[in-house]
Write a protein that holds these residues in place. Structure first.
Motif, PDB file in Angstrom:
ATOM      1  N   ASN A  67      55.106  -8.526  34.322  1.00 55.61           N
ATOM      2  CA  ASN A  67      54.734  -7.248  34.933  1.00 55.61           C
ATOM      3  C   ASN A  67      56.021  -6.484  35.225  1.00 55.61           C
ATOM      4  O   ASN A  67      56.803  -6.909  36.066  1.00 55.61           O
ATOM      5  N   PRO A  68      56.303  -5.391  34.517  1.00 55.69           N
ATOM      6  CA  PRO A  68      55.454  -4.716  33.535  1.00 55.69           C
ATOM      7  C   PRO A  68      55.357  -5.466  32.213  1.00 55.69           C
ATOM      8  O   PRO A  68      56.247  -6.240  31.856  1.00 55.69           O
ATOM      9  N   GLU A  69      54.263  -5.219  31.506  1.00 50.70           N
ATOM     10  CA  GLU A  69      53.983  -5.916  30.255  1.00 50.70           C
ATOM     11  C   GLU A  69      54.834  -5.379  29.108  1.00 50.70           C
ATOM     12  O   GLU A  69      55.189  -4.200  29.072  1.00 50.70           O
ATOM     13  N   ARG A  70      55.123  -6.269  28.169  1.00 49.72           N
ATOM     14  CA  ARG A  70      55.754  -5.870  26.921  1.00 49.72           C
ATOM     15  C   ARG A  70      54.868  -6.276  25.750  1.00 49.72           C
ATOM     16  O   ARG A  70      54.114  -7.248  25.845  1.00 49.72           O
ATOM     17  N   MET A  71      54.962  -5.525  24.672  1.00 49.72           N
ATOM     18  CA  MET A  71      54.210  -5.825  23.467  1.00 49.72           C
ATOM     19  C   MET A  71      55.176  -6.131  22.332  1.00 49.72           C
ATOM     20  O   MET A  71      56.141  -5.409  22.104  1.00 49.72           O
ATOM     21  N   ALA A  72      54.915  -7.222  21.622  1.00 49.79           N
ATOM     22  CA  ALA A  72      55.619  -7.508  20.376  1.00 49.79           C
ATOM     23  C   ALA A  72      54.649  -7.238  19.233  1.00 49.79           C
ATOM     24  O   ALA A  72      53.448  -7.516  19.348  1.00 49.79           O
ATOM     25  N   PHE A  73      55.148  -6.678  18.146  1.00 52.82           N
ATOM     26  CA  PHE A  73      54.293  -6.357  17.015  1.00 52.82           C
ATOM     27  C   PHE A  73      55.154  -6.209  15.778  1.00 52.82           C
ATOM     28  O   PHE A  73      56.385  -6.174  15.850  1.00 52.82           O
ATOM     29  N   ALA A  74      54.502  -6.142  14.622  1.00 50.81           N
ATOM     30  CA  ALA A  74      55.213  -5.987  13.352  1.00 50.81           C
ATOM     31  C   ALA A  74      54.987  -4.587  12.808  1.00 50.81           C
ATOM     32  O   ALA A  74      53.873  -4.061  12.845  1.00 50.81           O
ATOM     33  N   ARG A  75      56.055  -3.996  12.291  1.00 51.46           N
ATOM     34  CA  ARG A  75      55.999  -2.678  11.663  1.00 51.46           C
ATOM     35  C   ARG A  75      56.281  -2.823  10.173  1.00 51.46           C
ATOM     36  O   ARG A  75      57.270  -3.457   9.773  1.00 51.46           O
ATOM     37  N   SER A  76      55.415  -2.275   9.349  1.00 52.04           N
ATOM     38  CA  SER A  76      55.597  -2.317   7.906  1.00 52.04           C
ATOM     39  C   SER A  76      56.427  -1.122   7.468  1.00 52.04           C
ATOM     40  O   SER A  76      56.031   0.027   7.682  1.00 52.04           O
ATOM     41  N   PHE A  77      57.592  -1.390   6.869  1.00 51.01           N
ATOM     42  CA  PHE A  77      58.494  -0.315   6.463  1.00 51.01           C
ATOM     43  C   PHE A  77      59.229  -0.725   5.199  1.00 51.01           C
ATOM     44  O   PHE A  77      59.826  -1.801   5.146  1.00 51.01           O
ATOM     45  N   GLN A  78      59.160   0.110   4.162  1.00 48.77           N
ATOM     46  CA  GLN A  78      59.812  -0.160   2.879  1.00 48.77           C
ATOM     47  C   GLN A  78      59.413  -1.536   2.331  1.00 48.77           C
ATOM     48  O   GLN A  78      60.259  -2.343   1.935  1.00 48.77           O
ATOM     49  N   ASP A  79      58.112  -1.797   2.339  1.00 50.60           N
ATOM     50  CA  ASP A  79      57.519  -3.015   1.769  1.00 50.60           C
ATOM     51  C   ASP A  79      57.910  -4.297   2.494  1.00 50.60           C
ATOM     52  O   ASP A  79      57.718  -5.394   1.967  1.00 50.60           O
ATOM     53  N   LYS A  80      58.452  -4.196   3.698  1.00 55.85           N
ATOM     54  CA  LYS A  80      58.741  -5.372   4.510  1.00 55.85           C
ATOM     55  C   LYS A  80      58.264  -5.112   5.934  1.00 55.85           C
ATOM     56  O   LYS A  80      58.080  -3.970   6.348  1.00 55.85           O
ATOM     57  N   ARG A  81      58.093  -6.196   6.670  1.00 56.47           N
ATOM     58  CA  ARG A  81      57.695  -6.075   8.068  1.00 56.47           C
ATOM     59  C   ARG A  81      58.810  -6.602   8.964  1.00 56.47           C
ATOM     60  O   ARG A  81      59.395  -7.644   8.688  1.00 56.47           O
ATOM     61  N   GLN A  82      59.090  -5.865  10.019  1.00 60.27           N
ATOM     62  CA  GLN A  82      60.042  -6.299  11.026  1.00 60.27           C
ATOM     63  C   GLN A  82      59.370  -6.267  12.390  1.00 60.27           C
ATOM     64  O   GLN A  82      58.423  -5.510  12.618  1.00 60.27           O
ATOM     65  N   ILE A  83      59.862  -7.086  13.297  1.00 62.67           N
ATOM     66  CA  ILE A  83      59.241  -7.235  14.604  1.00 62.67           C
ATOM     67  C   ILE A  83      59.958  -6.383  15.647  1.00 62.67           C
ATOM     68  O   ILE A  83      61.193  -6.352  15.695  1.00 62.67           O
ATOM     69  N   TYR A  84      59.155  -5.703  16.444  1.00 61.94           N
ATOM     70  CA  TYR A  84      59.652  -4.865  17.530  1.00 61.94           C
ATOM     71  C   TYR A  84      59.052  -5.345  18.843  1.00 61.94           C
ATOM     72  O   TYR A  84      57.968  -5.945  18.861  1.00 61.94           O
ATOM     73  N   ILE A  85      59.756  -5.060  19.931  1.00 62.78           N
ATOM     74  CA  ILE A  85      59.217  -5.279  21.272  1.00 62.78           C
ATOM     75  C   ILE A  85      59.343  -3.966  22.029  1.00 62.78           C
ATOM     76  O   ILE A  85      60.404  -3.337  22.029  1.00 62.78           O
ATOM     77  N   ALA A  86      58.247  -3.541  22.640  1.00 59.73           N
ATOM     78  CA  ALA A  86      58.233  -2.266  23.359  1.00 59.73           C
ATOM     79  C   ALA A  86      57.441  -2.420  24.649  1.00 59.73           C
ATOM     80  O   ALA A  86      56.510  -3.241  24.720  1.00 59.73           O
ATOM     81  N   PRO A  87      57.774  -1.648  25.672  1.00 61.15           N
ATOM     82  CA  PRO A  87      56.948  -1.648  26.883  1.00 61.15           C
ATOM     83  C   PRO A  87      55.542  -1.152  26.559  1.00 61.15           C
ATOM     84  O   PRO A  87      55.372  -0.242  25.744  1.00 61.15           O
ATOM     85  N   VAL A  88      54.539  -1.755  27.168  1.00 57.41           N
ATOM     86  CA  VAL A  88      53.173  -1.272  26.982  1.00 57.41           C
ATOM     87  C   VAL A  88      53.031   0.033  27.749  1.00 57.41           C
ATOM     88  O   VAL A  88      53.259   0.084  28.956  1.00 57.41           O
ATOM     89  N   PRO A  89      52.678   1.127  27.073  1.00 60.66           N
ATOM     90  CA  PRO A  89      52.552   2.420  27.766  1.00 60.66           C
ATOM     91  C   PRO A  89      51.539   2.348  28.901  1.00 60.66           C
ATOM     92  O   PRO A  89      50.491   1.713  28.784  1.00 60.66           O
ATOM     93  N   THR A  90      51.847   3.007  29.999  1.00 63.29           N
ATOM     94  CA  THR A  90      50.927   3.000  31.146  1.00 63.29           C
ATOM     95  C   THR A  90      49.911   4.129  31.071  1.00 63.29           C
ATOM     96  O   THR A  90      48.867   4.068  31.711  1.00 63.29           O
ATOM     97  N   ASP A  91      50.208   5.172  30.298  1.00 60.50           N
ATOM     98  CA  ASP A  91      49.289   6.304  30.173  1.00 60.50           C
ATOM     99  C   ASP A  91      48.945   6.497  28.701  1.00 60.50           C
ATOM    100  O   ASP A  91      49.769   6.947  27.912  1.00 60.50           O
ATOM    101  N   LEU A  92      47.717   6.147  28.343  1.00 65.68           N
ATOM    102  CA  LEU A  92      47.289   6.236  26.954  1.00 65.68           C
ATOM    103  C   LEU A  92      46.284   7.358  26.722  1.00 65.68           C
ATOM    104  O   LEU A  92      45.742   7.491  25.631  1.00 65.68           O
ATOM    105  N   GLY A  93      46.019   8.151  27.742  1.00 68.43           N
ATOM    106  CA  GLY A  93      45.085   9.256  27.570  1.00 68.43           C
ATOM    107  C   GLY A  93      43.637   8.819  27.694  1.00 68.43           C
ATOM    108  O   GLY A  93      43.325   7.660  27.967  1.00 68.43           O
ATOM    109  N   PRO A  94      42.699   9.748  27.478  1.00 65.94           N
ATOM    110  CA  PRO A  94      41.266   9.461  27.607  1.00 65.94           C
ATOM    111  C   PRO A  94      40.775   8.454  26.582  1.00 65.94           C
ATOM    112  O   PRO A  94      41.439   8.178  25.588  1.00 65.94           O
TER     113      PRO A  94
END
Length: 341
Positions: A302-329
């Motif tokens: 707390n606060p939460e973080r998200m790890a995920f894979a991004r596909s770019f130029q035919d490969k995937r790399q892993i990113y870690i980003a804070p989970v947004p607190t405001d995602l809208g309606p």
């Protein structure tokens, strides 16, 4: 670049003959590439399926197309030291790794299946490679093979328990793909749910371990649904359906009860990461952009973080980003009936 920060803009209204449009066409989401605290953690090879350790100081992931190997192997990254190490040295592919404890891991591998049936497994469905489940220590030693059924065993989910720890996983036996359970104390494999003409995969468990969610695909219509299944009563409930192609389900460890996933929505060109609040029946877009995003996993911090894979130029790399607190309606046009427990 990703779309800049903002809230939900004008929703696309579906009208007769316009079902190809996307409900998230005009959604603006936070730009994870510019968000404070965002970090790309892998740079070599082709990487996917991150999983946090309990203390969120390390991640497991699968990596392909390295200088020392082309196939898939399991790696671990020390996030404090920015240092990775290779864990598995399998003859076949190793993938779908998760932590069992600080000193043990669980994963799937094709090593023995391909050796045991080389002719049968010479050509196979890449979505369901011939594989079994294995446990080892954190260095890939002391390997224990858990399943030996011909076909695909993968996408494991470990549920700790003081007396009866268990593993839920996807198994494709013949042409039937369903959800199974392995009791680690008694070692029998039992069926949770499988049906002809329906493919079930990507199991995820609620934090209280009373319910499973999975992706269910109707093989005739190709329509996919998110299903919530109460383990004690064996009661399935369709959360949502017909939006597109779902994958990579993961429940946030902290309340409220939120299911994260990657989805290729109808009318979209790339997979995006969304979250569904089960109590509120509210869908929100977490990240989207011109690149496909896969395999979201949430830390227990707390606060939460998200790890995920991004596909770019035919490969995937892993990113870690804070989970947004405001995602809208919510994307849903109006509140629906509350799901009863």
């Amino acid at each position: 670049m990703m779309l800049k920060s903002g809230k939900l803009a004008v929703l696309v209204v579906f009208m007769g003959g316009c079902s190809h449009l996307s409900v998230t066409k005009d959604v603006l989401t936070p730009d994870f590439l510019l968000a404070k605290g965002t970090k790309q953690v892998t740079f070599l090879g082709d990487n996917d399926h991150p999983r946090f350790s309990e203390d969120a100081t390390r991640i497991l992931y699968v990596s392909r197309n390295r200088g020392s190997h082309k196939g898939a192997q399991i790696y671990e990254m020390d996030l404090n030291k920015n240092k990775e190490r290779r864990v598995t040295f399998s003859d076949g592919d190793a993938f779908d790794a998760v932590y069992v404890s600080e000193s043990e891991i669980l994963y799937a591998s094709t090593t023995d299946e391909i050796k045991e049936s080389p002719l049968l497994n010479k050509t196979f469905n890449k979505e369901f490679p011939p594989s079994d489940l294995y446990m080892s220590d954190a260095y890939g030693n002391n390997i224990l093979r858990l399943t030996q059924q011909p076909g695909f065993d993968g996408e494991p989910l470990f549920l700790p328990h003081a007396t009866r720890p268990s593993i839920y996983f996807t198994s494709r036996r013949g042409d039937l793909a369903g959800i199974y359970k392995l009791d680690l104390k008694q070692v029998p494999v039992s069926l949770i749910s499988a049906q002809k003409e329906k493919e079930k995969r990507f199991p995820a468990a609620t934090p209280d371990k009373t319910r499973l969610a999975w992706v269910e695909k109707d093989l005739k219509s190709e329509e996919q649904s998110l299903v919530l299944f109460k383990l004690k009563g064996k009661i399935p409930f369709v959360l949502k359906s017909g939006e597109g192609q779902y994958r990579d389900l993961f429940f946030a460890p902290r309340p409220p009860l939120r299911l994260f996933y990657s989805v290729l929505r109808k009318g979209e060109k790339q997979y995006q990461i969304e979250v569904y609040d089960i109590e509120k029946q509210c869908t929100q877009v977490v990240f989207k952009g011109k690149d496909s995003l896969f395999s979201p996993v949430i830390s227990s911090e707390n606060p939460e973080r998200m790890a995920f894979a991004r596909s770019f130029q035919d490969k995937r790399q892993i990113y870690i980003a804070p989970v947004p607190t405001d995602l809208g309606p919510c994307l849903e046009p109006a509140p629906q009936a509350t799901i009863k427990e």
